[in-house]
Design a protein around this motif. Structure first.
Motif, PDB file in Angstrom:
ATOM      1  N   LYS A 159      -3.305  -8.734 -47.159  1.00 29.40           N
ATOM      2  CA  LYS A 159      -4.344  -8.165 -46.298  1.00 29.40           C
ATOM      3  C   LYS A 159      -3.967  -6.751 -45.847  1.00 29.40           C
ATOM      4  O   LYS A 159      -4.830  -5.867 -45.760  1.00 29.40           O
ATOM      5  N   ARG A 163      -6.193  -3.403 -46.558  1.00 29.35           N
ATOM      6  CA  ARG A 163      -6.670  -2.478 -45.523  1.00 29.35           C
ATOM      7  C   ARG A 163      -6.340  -1.041 -45.883  1.00 29.35           C
ATOM      8  O   ARG A 163      -7.180  -0.147 -45.754  1.00 29.35           O
ATOM      9  N   HIS A 166      -8.535  -0.002 -49.033  1.00 33.71           N
ATOM     10  CA  HIS A 166      -9.973   0.087 -48.800  1.00 33.71           C
ATOM     11  C   HIS A 166     -10.312   1.220 -47.834  1.00 33.71           C
ATOM     12  O   HIS A 166     -11.156   2.071 -48.128  1.00 33.71           O
ATOM     13  N   HIS A 167      -9.649   1.228 -46.686  1.00 29.86           N
ATOM     14  CA  HIS A 167      -9.979   2.225 -45.673  1.00 29.86           C
ATOM     15  C   HIS A 167      -9.398   3.599 -46.003  1.00 29.86           C
ATOM     16  O   HIS A 167      -9.992   4.620 -45.640  1.00 29.86           O
ATOM     17  N   GLY A 185     -10.681  -9.669 -43.434  1.00 32.42           N
ATOM     18  CA  GLY A 185     -10.501  -8.545 -42.523  1.00 32.42           C
ATOM     19  C   GLY A 185     -11.153  -7.259 -42.965  1.00 32.42           C
ATOM     20  O   GLY A 185     -11.037  -6.233 -42.292  1.00 32.42           O
ATOM     21  N   LEU A 186     -11.833  -7.281 -44.105  1.00 33.83           N
ATOM     22  CA  LEU A 186     -12.501  -6.096 -44.637  1.00 33.83           C
ATOM     23  C   LEU A 186     -13.430  -6.557 -45.746  1.00 33.83           C
ATOM     24  O   LEU A 186     -13.338  -7.709 -46.188  1.00 33.83           O
TER      25      LEU A 186
END
Length: 315
Positions: A159, A163, A166-167, A185-186
């Protein structure tokens, strides 16, 4: 006073805290315990071992009445310990999850960027004195922004990698996990292994267990795309190293970034000779504050156990 064996040098902050609570024997060598040392370790009240200290079933069989009551592992991975054999011998086993998550995810991003952008190859070129200056088609690599990311193992570390990718890089995330992940979480899709392997960048982040041994074998590698990269920050034996070498040699995948190896510290010469492979010496948690946090977590497990409380991080 409880006698504790610490099998490798640890940060001084951890050693000082251990000596304040336990009668500590600190082993000076940085290499794993030898077979004789493994058996002798079980005559202490407690052991703080780490990666490579092979507490296998035969070790416990040779010491049928161990004095040791707990193995407080320094690290989250415990594939070097036969958990069932340890429990059968009367030992608790603990580990240090959480403390390693962000540092390990950072190393995954390091390997992704180094491999995609050919950073290791470029650095070697500069050091060799052979660089002839910039030009428009020099060392063209993969642009990672907007790529698809496949994560094999969507636990804490998976995870954290998702993150960041992706971000930070706008990657489309898909993942394979043995159990359903209700909230990754995304924005991310849980897929089967085949679809996860079809991503542009595939990251291995599952624990090492008998079920995941050689999970990434020749058949799995054949499902990857010719331009794709394989990144392993988990454990070396999850990837069939011989099959990976063959896939790289035949151009069936474009490159790999490895922080772990099937037979550490041995790395095949065929891998070290490949320019499209980034090789790190198991740096996943190699930051002082992270290693201090891991050590203090191991001591928390020990202290709770000998105070008659449940250790906070049992395996």
């Amino acid at each position: 006073m409880t006698r504790l064996l610490i099998t490798r040098p640890l940060p001084e902050k951890v050693i000082e805290a251990a000596r304040a609570r336990f009668d500590v024997t600190l082993r000076a060598e940085t290499t794993p315990l030898t077979p004789a040392e493994l058996r002798a370790a079980l005559h202490y009240d407690a052991v703080l071992p780490t990666l490579g200290d092979l507490f296998r079933a035969e070790v416990f069989a040779d010491v049928p009445a161990p004095k040791a009551r707990i193995l407080a592992n320094f690290g989250v991975g415990t594939n070097h310990i036969d958990i069932a054999a340890a429990r059968a011998a009367g030992l608790a086993v603990t580990n240090t999850p959480g403390a390693v998550t962000d540092a390990t995810a950072d190393i995954a991003l390091t390997l992704i960027l180094m491999t995609a952008r050919r950073a290791g190859e470029g650095e070697r070129l500069v050091r060799s004195g052979q660089w002839q200056g910039w030009h428009p088609t020099q060392m063209l690599g993969m642009h990672v922004t907007g790529r698809s990311l496949g994560i094999i193992g969507m636990g804490r570390i998976g995870k954290a990698i998702a993150r960041r990718c992706h971000h930070g890089f706008g990657m489309e995330v898909r993942f394979f996990n043995r159990s359903p992940v209700v909230d990754p979480g995304l924005p991310a899709r849980q897929t089967d292994l085949a679809e996860t392997l079809a991503a542009d960048i595939v990251v291995v982040a599952v624990p090492a267990t008998p079920a995941t041994h050689h999970l990434i074998d020749a058949a799995a590698l054949a499902r990857m795309r010719p331009h794709a990269l394989l990144i392993n920050i988990a454990r070396g034996d999850i990837v069939d190293e011989a099959a990976l070498i063959e896939a790289l040699q035949q151009g069936r995948i474009a490159g790999a970034g490895l922080d772990v190896y099937e037979h550490e510290p041995t790395v095949p010469e065929t891998l070290t000779a490949m320019q499209n492979v980034t090789l790190l010496p198991h740096l996943g948690t190699a930051a002082l504050d992270v290693r201090e946090a891991m050590g203090m977590m191991a001591l928390d497990n020990l202290t709770a156990f000998f105070d008659g409380r449940d250790p906070p991080h049992p395996v």
